[in-house]
Design an enzyme around this catalytic site. Structure first.
Site, short mmCIF file in Angstrom:
data_model
loop_
_atom_site.label_atom_id
_atom_site.label_comp_id
_atom_site.label_asym_id
_atom_site.label_seq_id
_atom_site.Cartn_x
_atom_site.Cartn_y
_atom_site.Cartn_z
N ARG A 588 -5.35 0.94 -9.36
CA ARG A 588 -6.55 0.25 -9.84
C ARG A 588 -7.80 1.05 -9.52
O ARG A 588 -7.88 1.70 -8.47
CB ARG A 588 -6.69 -1.10 -9.15
CG ARG A 588 -6.02 -2.21 -9.93
CD ARG A 588 -6.18 -3.53 -9.21
NE ARG A 588 -5.30 -3.53 -8.05
CZ ARG A 588 -4.68 -4.62 -7.62
NH1 ARG A 588 -4.88 -5.77 -8.22
NH2 ARG A 588 -3.91 -4.56 -6.57
N SER A 648 -2.15 4.33 -0.10
CA SER A 648 -1.14 3.59 0.68
C SER A 648 0.06 4.46 1.06
O SER A 648 1.21 4.16 0.69
CB SER A 648 -0.68 2.37 -0.12
OG SER A 648 -1.80 1.66 -0.57
N ASP A 702 -3.61 0.74 2.69
CA ASP A 702 -3.70 -0.61 2.08
C ASP A 702 -3.65 -1.73 3.12
O ASP A 702 -4.28 -2.77 2.95
CB ASP A 702 -2.63 -0.82 0.98
CG ASP A 702 -1.21 -0.51 1.42
OD1 ASP A 702 -1.03 -0.06 2.57
OD2 ASP A 702 -0.28 -0.68 0.60
C1 BG6 Z 1 -2.17 -4.89 -3.65
C2 BG6 Z 1 -3.18 -4.09 -2.85
O1 BG6 Z 1 -2.69 -6.09 -4.00
O2 BG6 Z 1 -1.00 -4.97 -2.90
C3 BG6 Z 1 -2.58 -2.71 -2.69
O3 BG6 Z 1 -4.41 -4.02 -3.51
C4 BG6 Z 1 -1.26 -2.78 -2.03
O4 BG6 Z 1 -3.43 -1.88 -1.96
C5 BG6 Z 1 -0.38 -3.73 -2.77
O5 BG6 Z 1 -0.68 -1.50 -1.92
C6 BG6 Z 1 0.93 -3.88 -2.13
O6 BG6 Z 1 1.79 -4.64 -2.94
P1 BG6 Z 1 2.68 -4.10 -4.10
O7 BG6 Z 1 3.66 -5.14 -4.34
O8 BG6 Z 1 1.77 -3.88 -5.25
O9 BG6 Z 1 3.30 -2.82 -3.62
C1 GLC Z 2 4.53 2.62 2.63
C2 GLC Z 2 3.42 3.53 3.03
C3 GLC Z 2 2.38 2.78 3.80
C4 GLC Z 2 1.92 1.59 3.04
C5 GLC Z 2 3.11 0.73 2.70
C6 GLC Z 2 2.71 -0.48 1.91
O1 GLC Z 2 5.18 2.23 3.78
O2 GLC Z 2 3.94 4.57 3.79
O3 GLC Z 2 1.29 3.62 4.07
O4 GLC Z 2 1.02 0.86 3.79
O5 GLC Z 2 4.02 1.48 1.97
O6 GLC Z 2 2.17 -0.16 0.68
#
Ligand code: BG6
Ligand code: GLC
Ligand code: GLC
Length: 962
Positions: A588, A648, A702
């Site tokens: 995003r 992340s 994240d």
């Molecule tokens: C989102 C966050 O809502 O959730 C992200 O904005 C995060 O930063 C994510 O990585 C994690 O959830 P998923 O299911 O999208 O991997």
């Molecule tokens: C993976 C990444 C970590 C992140 C997590 C959730 O474990 O290594 O940095 O926070 O995924 O998205």
């Protein structure tokens, strides 16, 4: 050891110790006659009007009354049933059946319509050796059979069987006594067979109305047919039998299925051209079962396939329909029975009652002087003295007058030739009515079948069983003729049951045994996923140890990365910020306006797998392209807004705006990025794009973005948790505990990177072979072991590997491996969330799985659901153990007795799975009882948090400049 009684049923034997004191009682009871009468051993009150005395007879008897033919006429006329009356009974029974199927409770339906958990008629491939125990079908006898199913059509092995008479005191005594008797009969029978004492599979034919809740669970509703043992109604009869077998201790017998005799009759039917979908029994009692559309059985909540329903028509009673056909004799019989008012229909048809009805009529006519010159015998005046066998024989045209004469003489009577003829007419009248009533009821079942199958002409086979059907010379032909009359649109063939239904019981047992074996294999497979308290506490303790080592900078699977985020926002931050959110399900780009509140505009862009796993340059160029597109759309082109980058993945940060990618995780693997500063890679891409001006201020994980985002609303939010594609947590640690970052006071947010927990082998004892398969097939084998047991990217794959294993064991999908299930990632984690939703009926679960192209049976659906539950439950519990470790660490850091802390959470698995969040919370409560942990779901994503981190940095930078 045995007393052998050669009766009409063959060899009736009884263990010595089970013999009642009066053994001659047995001799006069072929097939065993239950003690159905209230006034046993007393002279019956039938035909005796008030004040009237039992007749004392002069030597030569009384003269026959002049109106005798009228009396006879009047009496027999009562047993005549008109076609209109039969049609009325047919319609009324059909109405009651449909009412009961719909689950309509008021008015109370006149029949029960009990589902039996038998879902299909036999395939013919069932095989194996089975013990069958039959209780309640035929009078006061209990039968044990040894049935061998060959699995080969047309190849039958005759079963071996033995019949035991149940003593009266047992039939009316304590339930435990009855089941102990059954267990002893079983042992006696098996002792004489060349079989092992171990692992025998038993099918229990229990022919009384029962609520079944599974193939091997069945609660007796009420006794019928002369049985009245205490303490059994309302109990699971399978358990009572199991307990008795265990008390007996001689054999290791596994009671795998319980069936009604009608079901055994239907299931034992030879495979013919047309399906045998109805089982009719007219024995001591009477009943029918048939294959009903599951969608029409309200209590089942199932809309596919068929299920066998036991109608329990013996209890049918509708005053309007039955009233006109009930005679004074029926009323007397009912009144003097063990269960007055109950089983009214059965009492007009069942073999237990036909002899008694005949006796009542004969006694009546004798009293009127029409029969036996008015001289009854004590036997004729004793309840239960005329048996079905007597009636059947006397009515048999081939029997001849001499035989009738002999039977009557046995009853102590002195018949004349005219008596013999009249007795035969009485027997015929009673039995004809029984067959006609039975036909009307069967016609109702056939109409129901025809209606539910929506067929013009129903072609069906009806399996028939029971002594009345088998032995009574005219019963079946009257039944068949009347059915043709009442249900002319049905083309029915009647097939006498083989082995009195024993084979059918063995068939059901074979299926149940297969299901039970499958269940054992399923349980064995899932056992390693079911973690107990000690195992979870050990995970928590290991996590604490790994945290401590990581913080100290020692070798640990937890990297405990400092984030350079030292504080949560204080509310004075202002301005417009750009944010990127890379690494979750969606990439995003966001515009975040921070005033007194936070306003967010965002757009999702896709990152094709080829880009995520291509070259680093390609990936970062793509990111910048997306930013440029976003700026253009938002009218921000040319502006250099401060940018916060949620990235992340594990990064070693040297400052807020510097993060060296340690290694890719989840599905990313772009080349030339690991070991590089991600902010520099982004800046270089910006430079390559020239025209763009971007000011990257902060890079955040994240978890950190989520914690900051939730922390804006709740200052107690000091933990960030992600359970989505991947899983990870961060929390506010005391700076003094963080090696490598100068300063002893204050806090710093630590990105734990807990997904890698266990990469040093510490989780190996919990890891299953399925985890190993998922790990091996991943792009980073040996890495992120904790994450691979918890997060969305892997749970579906774990489930898929388990399903493959269960298929290879033959437990699922009839053992057929499908191409679909071999396909990686076919089983998305979102399916777990959907499948486990409480609001879905099993049929909807099946629809989801069928859409995946899996060849399911209904048993498969439930098993797949259980696999999903086991996998997601373990994931949630492991996650909970992690959160408990973090909360306890914070509590100890602060030297608090009790800690109240909030966790900001994000991630599709956590948010969409119906039970994940509550399981996490429950585990935390269990493992960290001194921490009150509140979970806050992040609504705005971690991009907002990244913008807030940026805003704080900008505020601090400004204040330092000032
Ligand atoms: C989102 C966050 O809502 O959730 C992200 O904005 C995060 O930063 C994510 O990585 C994690 O959830 P998923 O299911 O999208 O991997
Ligand atoms: C993976 C990444 C970590 C992140 C997590 C959730 O474990 O290594 O940095 O926070 O995924 O998205
Ligand atoms: C009684 C029982 C029923 C059984 C029938 C025939 O009606 O209630 O379960 O099927 O007898 O034996």
């Amino acid at each position: 050891m045995f007393v052998s009684l050669l009766g009409t049923l063959g060899c009736l034997t009884l263990p010595d110790e089970l013999r009642p004191e009066e053994s001659d009682q047995l001799l006069c009871v072929p097939g065993g006659q239950p003690p159905l009468w209230k006034f046993m051993d007393s002279i019956g009150s039938e035909g005796l009007q008030q004040g009237e005395e039992a007749l004392s007879c002069p030597e030569e008897g009384l003269p026959r009354p002049s109106d005798s033919s009228e009396l006879v006429q009047d009496c027999l006329q009562q047993f005549k049933v008109t076609v209109a009356q039969l049609q009325q009974i047919q319609a009324s029974l059909l109405g009651s059946m449909e009412q009961a199927l719909r689950g309509q409770a008021s008015p109370v339906p006149a029949v029960r319509m009990l589902p039996t958990y038998v879902g299909s008629t036999p395939h013919g491939t069932e095989q194996g050796d089975f013990v069958v125990l039959e209780l309640g079908a035929t009078g006061a006898s209990l039968r044990v059979l040894w049935v061998t199913l060959t699995g080969i059509e047309g190849h039958r092995v005759e079963p071996r069987s033995q019949e035991f008479v149940i003593p009266q005191d047992v039939m009316l005594g304590a339930g435990q006594q009855l089941f102990d008797f059954a267990a002893r009969c079983l042992s006696e029978f098996l002792d004489a067979q060349p079989v092992s004492k171990q692992g025998l599979q038993l099918g229990f034919s229990f022919s009384f109305p029962c609520h079944q809740t599974g193939l091997d669970r069945s609660t007796l509703i009420s006794w019928t047919k002369g049985f009245r043992c205490s303490g059994v109604e309302g109990q699971d009869v399978v358990q009572l039998l199991r307990d008795a077998i265990q008390r007996q201790g001689a054999y290791n017998i596994n009671v795998v299925a319980v069936v009604n005799d009608t079901v055994g009759t239907m299931m034992g039917c030879e495979l013919g051209a047309r399906p045998c979908e109805v089982g009719l029994v007219v024995d001591t009692g009477t009943n029918v079962c048939y294959m009903e559309e599951a969608r029409d059985v309200a209590v089942l909540d199932e809309d596919r396939g068929r299920v066998c329903v036991s109608v329990e028509w013996g209890s049918f009673s509708d005053d309007r329909a039955l009233g006109p056909v009930l005679t004074a004799f029926d009323h007397t019989l009912d009144h003097e029975s063990l269960n007055p008012g109950a089983q009214r229909f059965e009492k007009m048809i069942g073999g237990l009652y036909l002899g008694e009805l005949v006796r009542l009529v004969l006694a009546h006519l004798t009293r009127r002087g029409v029969l036996f010159r008015g001289c009854p015998s004590p036997a004729l005046l004793s309840q239960g003295s005329v048996l079905l066998e007597h009636v059947a024989e006397m009515e048999d045209p081939s029997a001849g007058a001499a035989r009738v004469h002999a039977i009557l003489q046995d009853l102590g009577l002195s018949p004349e030739a005219s008596d013999v003829e009249l007795v035969q007419r009485v027997c015929a009248a009673v039995c004809t009515r029984a067959a006609q009533l039975c036909a009307a009821a069967l016609a109702a079942v056939l109409s129901r079948l025809q209606h539910s199958r929506e067929q013009q002409t129903l072609q069906v086979a009806v399996a028939t069983g029971g002594r009345v059907c088998e032995r009574h010379p005219r019963f079946c032909s009257i039944l068949q003729g009347t059915v043709m009359l009442l249900a002319p649109e049905c083309d029915v063939s009647f097939i006498p049951s083989a082995d009195g239904g024993g084979r059918g019981v063995a068939m059901v047992t074979a299926v149940a045994a297969r299901l039970a074996a499958h269940r054992r294999l399923l349980e064995e497979t899932l056992a390693p996923f079911r973690l107990n308290h000690d195992q979870l506490a050990a995970v928590q303790a290991q996590m604490r140890e790994a945290m401590a080592k990581g913080l100290r900078g020692e070798a640990s699977s937890l990297r405990m990365l400092p984030t350079y985020v030292r504080a949560t926002p204080d509310g004075s931050e202002r301005g417009d910020f750009l944010a990127l959110d890379l690494g979750g399900t969606n990439f995003r780009v966001l515009l975040v306006r921070v005033t007194t509140c936070v306003q967010i505009t965002s757009q999702i862009y896709s990152i094709p797998e080829s880009v995520a796993q291509g070259s680093g340059q390609q990936l970062f160029d793509h990111i910048v392209d997306c930013i440029v597109d976003f700026q253009q759309k938002q009218g921000l082109s040319g502006q250099s807004l401060p940018l916060g980058f949620t990235f992340s993945f594990p990064c070693k940060q040297l400052g807020l705006d510097q993060g060296i990618l340690l290694n890719w995780t989840k599905g990313f693997n772009a080349s030339d990025c690991e070991g590089q500063d991600v902010v520099s890679l982004l800046r270089e891409a910006i430079t390559r794009r020239q025209a763009v001006e971007l000011n990257v201020v902060a890079i955040v994980n994240d978890t950190v973005g989520t914690m900051m985002s939730c922390g804006y609303e709740d200052p107690r939010c000091e933990i960030g948790l992600i359970v989505g594609t991947g899983t990870n947590a961060c929390y506010m640690e005391e700076l003094r505990n963080v090696a490598g970052v100068p300063g002893d006071s204050g806090h710093m947010c630590i990105n734990m990177e807990w997904g890698a927990f266990g990469d040093d082998g510490s989780l190996d004892t919990l890891s299953t072979c399925f985890d190993a398969s998922v790990d091996q097939a991943s792009i980073n084998p040996g890495k992120q072991r904790f994450e691979k047991m918890i997060s969305g990217m892997y749970l579906g794959e774990i489930v898929r590997h388990i399903l493959l294993h269960l298929t290879s064991l033959g437990v699922l999908f009839r053992g057929q491996q499908t191409q679909r299930l071999q396909t990686r990632d076919i089983f998305k984690t979102k399916f777990l969330s959907e499948i486990e939703s409480d609001s879905l009926a099993l049929r909807q679960v099946r629809a989801i799985l069928e859409d995946l192209g899996l060849p399911l049976t209904s048993d498969d659906t439930l098993m797949v659901l259980e696999v999903c539950q086991a996998v997601s439950q373990r994931a949630a519990q492991l996650c909970g153990a992690g959160v408990a470790a973090v909360a306890e660490k914070i509590r100890e850091n602060r030297g608090l007795e009790e800690l109240a802390v909030s966790v900001g959470v994000d991630g599709t698995l956590y948010k969409l799975h119906p039970h994940f969040s509550s399981l996490v919370a429950a585990t935390v409560r269990e493992l960290a009882p001194h921490c009150a942990v509140t979970f806050l779901q992040s609504e705005d994503g971690s991009g907002k948090g990244a913008a807030l981190v940026t805003a704080v940095a900008c505020r601090l930078a400004q204040s330092t400049r000032v």
